[in-house]
Structures are given as structure tokens and as C-alpha cells.
Motif scaffolding. Sequence first.
Motif, PDB file in Angstrom:
ATOM      1  N   ARG A   1       0.827  -1.027  -0.040  1.00  0.00           N
ATOM      2  CA  ARG A   1      -0.132   0.038  -0.257  1.00  0.00           C
ATOM      3  C   ARG A   1       0.946   1.341   0.100  1.00  0.00           C
ATOM      4  N   GLY A   2       2.194   0.990   0.122  1.00  0.00           N
ATOM      5  CA  GLY A   2       3.133   2.299  -0.048  1.00  0.00           C
ATOM      6  C   GLY A   2       3.189   3.041   1.504  1.00  0.00           C
TER       7      GLY A   2
ATOM      8  N   GLY B   1       7.112   3.577   2.081  1.00  0.00           N
ATOM      9  CA  GLY B   1       7.921   4.194   1.428  1.00  0.00           C
ATOM     10  C   GLY B   1       7.909   3.574  -0.105  1.00  0.00           C
ATOM     11  N   GLN B   2       8.097   4.359  -1.049  1.00  0.00           N
ATOM     12  CA  GLN B   2       8.211   3.862  -2.563  1.00  0.00           C
ATOM     13  C   GLN B   2       9.020   2.830  -2.838  1.00  0.00           C
ATOM     14  N   ALA B   3      10.385   3.331  -2.280  1.00  0.00           N
ATOM     15  CA  ALA B   3      11.731   2.368  -2.505  1.00  0.00           C
ATOM     16  C   ALA B   3      11.244   1.063  -2.125  1.00  0.00           C
TER      17      ALA B   3
ATOM     18  N   ARG C   1       8.363  -0.460  -1.604  1.00  0.00           N
ATOM     19  CA  ARG C   1       7.318  -0.965  -2.434  1.00  0.00           C
ATOM     20  C   ARG C   1       7.761  -1.383  -3.833  1.00  0.00           C
ATOM     21  N   ASP C   2       8.691  -0.575  -4.475  1.00  0.00           N
ATOM     22  CA  ASP C   2       9.447  -0.998  -5.696  1.00  0.00           C
ATOM     23  C   ASP C   2      10.281  -2.344  -5.468  1.00  0.00           C
TER      24      ASP C   2
ATOM     25  N   THR D   1      12.577  -6.231   1.095  1.00  0.00           N
ATOM     26  CA  THR D   1      12.175  -4.711   0.904  1.00  0.00           C
ATOM     27  C   THR D   1      13.142  -3.697   1.261  1.00  0.00           C
TER      28      THR D   1
END
Length: 176
Positions: free
Chosen positions: A11-12, A15-17, A19-20, A124
Amino acid sequence: MPRQRFSAVLRGYRGQAARDKFIQHLQGLGTQGDNIGTKGNRPPSIDLYIEPFALPLGTNTLVKVSALRPSWDLLKGGSEVSSRVKTVLSGSEVSIKLSRYSAARVVRRQTTGTTGTAKTSKLTGLKYLHYNTETASVPFGKKTGDLGAFAVFQEISTQNEGSSTNLKYTFIDENV
């Protein structure tokens, strides 16, 4: 609905990093790290036979279940476990395997140390606390006069508790 381990990452919220990196792992593009598959083979299982709490079966009919051999060796010493589980069928007994049945289980967790060790997730890249915990679980069934699965679990955990504060017992109810 079962709990999803990385739902907050997806869900983010972390943090975006992170998640990516996790999405790359799901797509097979990420690396899992060096210690994947280094603990050796899974220990052998042992076939056990129990009488379920919620299913009335015919006379001399038991349900075939299993446990890992090290777990059974650790927990079989208590009379509350060994009196509710058979390892060998007698001449007149028969066993059946039920496809969607899971037996009631007692889970023993022993933690070494009181605080966790900070580690970084290879999936992650986020920090988390890792606790050194050894786990063992065995199924158990009923015998004549039992009140219910949870009451039997309480007897088993009381018999096996000991003096260690790092030793905890958990109950998993049978699923019919």
C-alpha cells in the motif's frame, strides 16, 4: 481473510523504494539473498493417529495426521500428549485420511534472549527485529471424558510449562 505479510509495503505505507523493491521480488526480478535454502532438508515426518473432537467416527476408527519427528520427540514425553495420540494402530483399529481436516495442535515456542536483533529485509530493504525462536507443534485428539480441545490444551501446556519465562504454548483449534 488471512493476514498478508507485506500488505503495508504494497500500500506504500513504508515508502516507495520498499514498495518497488518488493514488487520486483514478486515479479522475479529481485534477489532473495545468500541464505535461501541453507538450513538443510526438512526433518522427516511421523504418522500419528487421533480421535477428533468434533467428528464422531465409528468404533476403532482414527484419523491419520502427522508431525515433524523432532517436534514429536520433544513433546511426546508428557502423558497429556502421549495418551491422546497413537503412533501404531492395534489389530482392530483402522485409520482414515480426511482431506480438509486439520487436527487440534499445541504449539511450543521457545525464545532465546529477551530482545530482538536488528536485521534488514532482503525483500524490502527495511529494518525489522528478528527473534531467535524454536518452534515445535504436534496434533492431539480426544479421549473418553474430555471436555473439549481447549481444555485439553490447557492440561497439556500446564504439564509442560516448566520454569522458563521464554517458553510459550499456543492452541490451534481443529478445522473440520
